[in-house]
Motif scaffolding. Structure first.
Motif, mmCIF file in Angstrom:
data_model
loop_
_atom_site.group_PDB
_atom_site.id
_atom_site.type_symbol
_atom_site.label_atom_id
_atom_site.label_comp_id
_atom_site.label_asym_id
_atom_site.label_seq_id
_atom_site.Cartn_x
_atom_site.Cartn_y
_atom_site.Cartn_z
ATOM 1 N N LYS A 1 1.248 -11.492 4.624
ATOM 2 C CA LYS A 1 0.955 -11.275 6.040
ATOM 3 C C LYS A 1 1.383 -9.891 6.517
ATOM 4 O O LYS A 1 0.712 -9.272 7.346
ATOM 5 C CB LYS A 1 1.653 -12.355 6.877
ATOM 6 N N VAL A 2 2.502 -9.388 6.002
ATOM 7 C CA VAL A 2 3.022 -8.096 6.482
ATOM 8 C C VAL A 2 2.799 -6.966 5.479
ATOM 9 O O VAL A 2 3.249 -5.844 5.694
ATOM 10 C CB VAL A 2 4.530 -8.188 6.805
ATOM 11 N N LYS A 3 2.091 -7.261 4.397
ATOM 12 C CA LYS A 3 1.894 -6.272 3.334
ATOM 13 C C LYS A 3 1.243 -4.992 3.845
ATOM 14 O O LYS A 3 1.640 -3.885 3.466
ATOM 15 C CB LYS A 3 1.023 -6.877 2.229
ATOM 16 N N ALA A 4 0.255 -5.124 4.728
ATOM 17 C CA ALA A 4 -0.479 -3.957 5.211
ATOM 18 C C ALA A 4 0.417 -2.963 5.938
ATOM 19 O O ALA A 4 0.162 -1.767 5.938
ATOM 20 C CB ALA A 4 -1.624 -4.395 6.127
ATOM 21 N N GLY A 5 1.494 -3.460 6.557
ATOM 22 C CA GLY A 5 2.369 -2.580 7.316
ATOM 23 C C GLY A 5 3.468 -1.934 6.503
ATOM 24 O O GLY A 5 4.212 -1.097 7.019
ATOM 25 N N TYR A 6 3.575 -2.292 5.218
ATOM 26 C CA TYR A 6 4.699 -1.806 4.417
ATOM 27 C C TYR A 6 4.662 -0.291 4.216
ATOM 28 O O TYR A 6 5.695 0.372 4.244
ATOM 29 C CB TYR A 6 4.731 -2.508 3.060
ATOM 30 N N LEU A 7 3.484 0.280 4.009
ATOM 31 C CA LEU A 7 3.388 1.712 3.774
ATOM 32 C C LEU A 7 3.895 2.520 4.959
ATOM 33 O O LEU A 7 4.401 3.624 4.796
ATOM 34 C CB LEU A 7 1.944 2.113 3.467
ATOM 35 N N ASN A 8 3.763 1.961 6.157
ATOM 36 C CA ASN A 8 4.256 2.650 7.344
ATOM 37 C C ASN A 8 5.710 2.312 7.649
ATOM 38 O O ASN A 8 6.408 3.090 8.299
ATOM 39 C CB ASN A 8 3.391 2.298 8.560
ATOM 40 N N GLY A 9 6.170 1.146 7.173
ATOM 41 C CA GLY A 9 7.494 0.687 7.555
ATOM 42 C C GLY A 9 8.570 0.736 6.494
ATOM 43 O O GLY A 9 9.725 0.421 6.775
ATOM 44 N N TYR A 10 8.223 1.162 5.270
ATOM 45 C CA TYR A 10 9.196 1.095 4.173
ATOM 46 C C TYR A 10 10.438 1.939 4.424
ATOM 47 O O TYR A 10 11.492 1.687 3.864
ATOM 48 C CB TYR A 10 8.541 1.513 2.852
ATOM 49 N N ALA A 11 10.328 2.972 5.275
ATOM 50 C CA ALA A 11 11.472 3.835 5.552
ATOM 51 C C ALA A 11 12.115 3.534 6.900
ATOM 52 O O ALA A 11 13.024 4.235 7.321
ATOM 53 C CB ALA A 11 11.039 5.300 5.516
ATOM 54 N N ASP A 12 11.641 2.486 7.559
ATOM 55 C CA ASP A 12 12.149 2.136 8.890
ATOM 56 C C ASP A 12 13.157 0.998 8.777
ATOM 57 O O ASP A 12 12.785 -0.127 8.423
ATOM 58 C CB ASP A 12 10.974 1.718 9.774
ATOM 59 N N PRO A 13 14.439 1.240 9.056
ATOM 60 C CA PRO A 13 15.455 0.192 8.930
ATOM 61 C C PRO A 13 15.133 -1.060 9.742
ATOM 62 O O PRO A 13 15.383 -2.179 9.295
ATOM 63 C CB PRO A 13 16.730 0.872 9.453
ATOM 64 N N GLU A 14 14.560 -0.901 10.934
ATOM 65 C CA GLU A 14 14.249 -2.055 11.774
ATOM 66 C C GLU A 14 13.130 -2.893 11.157
ATOM 67 O O GLU A 14 13.156 -4.124 11.214
ATOM 68 C CB GLU A 14 13.867 -1.591 13.185
ATOM 69 N N TYR A 15 12.129 -2.228 10.547
ATOM 70 C CA TYR A 15 11.043 -2.956 9.886
ATOM 71 C C TYR A 15 11.583 -3.739 8.690
ATOM 72 O O TYR A 15 11.269 -4.919 8.508
ATOM 73 C CB TYR A 15 9.962 -1.983 9.423
ATOM 74 N N ILE A 16 12.399 -3.085 7.857
ATOM 75 C CA ILE A 16 12.946 -3.742 6.673
ATOM 76 C C ILE A 16 13.817 -4.927 7.070
ATOM 77 O O ILE A 16 13.772 -5.995 6.456
ATOM 78 C CB ILE A 16 13.766 -2.740 5.828
ATOM 79 N N GLU A 17 14.594 -4.768 8.123
ATOM 80 C CA GLU A 17 15.473 -5.844 8.579
ATOM 81 C C GLU A 17 14.663 -7.032 9.093
ATOM 82 O O GLU A 17 15.129 -8.179 9.054
ATOM 83 C CB GLU A 17 16.406 -5.323 9.669
#
Length: 271
Positions: A120-136
């Motif tokens: 479900k969230v795979k598409a957003g990983y390329l934009n969020g992999y460096a964002d601590p809030e996204y990873i959390e």
């Protein structure tokens, strides 16, 4: 709870978020009680030139970005893409060459959580992999038997890497250096152009990797080193398929495919 961060470099230097960068270098300077004059001297530039970077009225060139990052011993990625006021700087794990940050989350007993990148969230990983809030925000699991290292789970798609199939999760260990990969092993590659792929390393070339599917129907292809954002080495998989592999049928299909391939090659030679 985020306790520390691992580093790996991937930054788009073509467009710098000036307000965030300016706020970060101003906050760092104030925290460490350094004057603008002293910092400008350390960067080998005039105070007037430095003030423009801190005010956000001028973009810092790459060489100045490197000098500022080395001066504060943090990554360029942090300076450009993360509000450092939200990060416990004392808990940063220092690695060579000031490379990019990945948050490590732990449970109440200090055991590393494994963030799971669901379909479900795979598409957003390329934009969020460096964002601590996204990873959390990702789902978490814990697999104590994996031992040391930073681990993350990624979804499998298609039939290119049997016996793994759609719905399975590959748990990978974070690889810090491209030189640490080994021919014959399988990895999750996060790339700018291909996105997220799970493949077997077929050959480690100087400036590229040749990767292949275990399903021989799919041809091997080359991935440029400059296109790679992250690499995660296979540690284990989580799946729901308990079917007994049909070895004889699989071998038969493979033989038919190889025979067809040979016939096509013979036809090409004759013509």
């Amino acid at each position: 709870m985020i306790t520390n961060l691992i580093i790996f470099v991937v930054t788009n230097y073509n467009k710098i978020p000036m307000s965030l960068f300016s706020d970060n270098i101003r906050n760092l300077r104030v925290q460490q009680k350094i004057s603008q004059e002293k910092l400008a001297e350390a960067l080998a530039i005039t105070r007037g030139r430095y003030v423009k970077y801190e005010d956000g009225t001028s973009e810092a060139p790459y060489e100045i970005l490197k000098k500022i990052a080395h001066y504060y011993h943090i990554s360029i990625d942090l300076l450009l893409s993360v509000d450092i006021r939200k990060i416990p700087m004392d808990d940063l794990l220092q690695l060579e060459n000031n490379r990019l940050v990945l948050p490590i989350t732990v449970d109440k007993d200090g055991e590393n959580f494994i963030e799971v990148v669901t379909q479900k969230v795979k598409a957003g990983y390329l934009n969020g992999y460096a964002d601590p809030e996204y990873i959390e925000s990702l789902q978490h699991i814990s697999l104590p038997f994996l031992g040391p290292g930073k681990h993350r789970g990624f979804p499998v798609e298609g039939d290119s890497m049997p016996p793994h199939e759609d719905g399975s999760i590959i748990v990978g260990r974070y690889i810090e250096k491209l030189g640490d990969v080994m021919d014959g092993k399988t990895y999750i590659f996060i790339t700018k152009n291909e996105g997220m792929v799970y493949k077997r390393l077929n050959k480690n070339k100087k400036n590229a990797l040749v990767v292949a599917s275990d399903n021989s129907f799919y041809p091997a292809y080359e991935v440029k080193a400059s296109d790679i954002l992250e690499i995660w080495e296979y540690e284990c998989s989580i799946g729901r398929n308990d079917r007994k592999p049909e070895i004889s049928e699989t071998a038969s299909v493979k033989d038919l495919f190889l025979e067809l391939k040979r016939e096509i090659q013979d036809l090409k030679i004759k013509h």
